[in-house]
Scaffold this motif. Structure first.
Motif, PDB file in Angstrom:
ATOM      1  N   SER A  59       0.777  -1.255   0.064  1.00 21.00           N
ATOM      2  CA  SER A  59       0.082  -0.079   0.001  1.00 21.00           C
ATOM      3  C   SER A  59       0.914   1.219  -0.075  1.00 21.00           C
ATOM      4  N   PRO A  63       0.773   1.896  -4.624  1.00 23.42           N
ATOM      5  CA  PRO A  63      -0.521   1.548  -4.226  1.00 23.42           C
ATOM      6  C   PRO A  63      -1.513   1.056  -5.477  1.00 23.42           C
ATOM      7  N   SER A 104      -6.404   3.059  -1.607  1.00 27.50           N
ATOM      8  CA  SER A 104      -5.708   3.123  -2.614  1.00 27.50           C
ATOM      9  C   SER A 104      -5.905   4.173  -3.601  1.00 27.50           C
TER      10      SER A 104
END
Length: 283
Positions: A59, A63, A104
């Motif tokens: 993440s 992303p 995200s």
């Protein structure tokens, strides 16, 4: 016989007012939510767990790759949701994966709202899009979304957190621009609202839809109808923490005529047939 309270000297009054204005009526702190898998629970898919775990690892640095993993996890969870509609662990996995899709999107500054977004993923690319909505105010391109589970909230006015259990990812929607007609519509200068997002899959296409938890109780995914989840506290706490109305009190108490043209009454929720308005004095 009447009892009269002693008059406070001006210095004491100012001190009390100053201290009260320093009290935070709402505080919010953003955090990284923790995923807790449910081992040995029937219906929980290892594919869901792997997708979420991989997304969390990626993440920060990738992303877009994280988004692909979250989409894989959300699709697998939606399949399990059809097979085990009463399984709380499956529901929680679905909600967590859908919420991380929005994490995200926000962190990578992606735009699946103005046109479909192609997302690389294991087993083939996903196409991420949104459900069309005729209401102009419900255009998601107008807002930034943050999952409600990423906030810890507190403050003198935020004592309890009101949450409705169900299916969907509760989000805080914050308007990207100020509302130019807010005074005429008794709205806030900037929109702060709670919505619930659901993800529906058709093959490798994921359609995101936004529901109003103040107007809708249930949500349909596939062949099942579920109670829709909601967080009624976090959006209001984020609004109060952002606008800081407690800082306005002392200046307006001492010099009310200076701020007379900025005084206003604002509704915190839209008018519906079954829900009352909530009002807030700001400015």
């Amino acid at each position: 016989m009447r009892r009269h309270l002693p008059a406070l000297p001006l210095s004491a009054l100012l001190l009390c007012t100053t201290l009260s204005s320093c009290v935070r009526i709402a505080e919010v702190r953003e955090r990284t939510p923790t995923y807790r898998s449910a081992p040995n629970v029937p219906g929980v898919s290892t594919e869901v767990e792997r997708g979420i775990a991989a997304g969390l690892r990626l993440s920060k640095r990738e992303p877009m790759a994280a988004l692909g993993n979250y989409l894989c996890a959300a699709k697998a969870a939606s399949i399990q949701l059809q097979l085990h509609p009463g399984n709380k662990a499956v529901r929680d996995d679905y909600n967590f994966a859908v919420a991380r899709i929005f994490t995200s999107i926000r962190d990578a500054k992606l735009d699946p709202w103005t046109k479909p977004l192609t997302v690389p993923a294991a087993g083939g690319d996903f196409v991420l899009t949104r459900r069309p909505d005729a209401r102009k105010a419900w255009n998601p391109a107008l807002y930034d979304f943050t999952p409600a589970d990423q906030f810890d909230v507190g403050g003198s006015f935020v004592k309890e957190r009101s949450i409705k259990e169900g299916v969907g990812a509760p989000l805080v929607a914050v308007g990207r621009k100020e509302n130019t007609d807010s005074r005429e519509n008794f709205g806030l200068p900037r929109t702060y609202y709670g919505v619930t997002a659901v993800a529906r899959f058709s093959g490798k296409t994921c359609e995101l839809a936004f529901e109003d938890p103040l107007a809708t109780e249930d949500v349909r995914i596939g062949t099942h109808t579920f109670p829709m989840s909601a967080d009624f506290t976090v959006p209001v706490a984020v609004m109060l923490a952002s606008t800081k109305p407690e800082k306005m009190g002392l200046a307006r108490l001492l010099n009310p005529e200076k701020y007379a043209d900025t005084a206003r009454i604002s509704r915190l929720q839209p008018m519906t047939q079954t829900r009352p308005w909530c009002w807030s004095s700001t400015g």
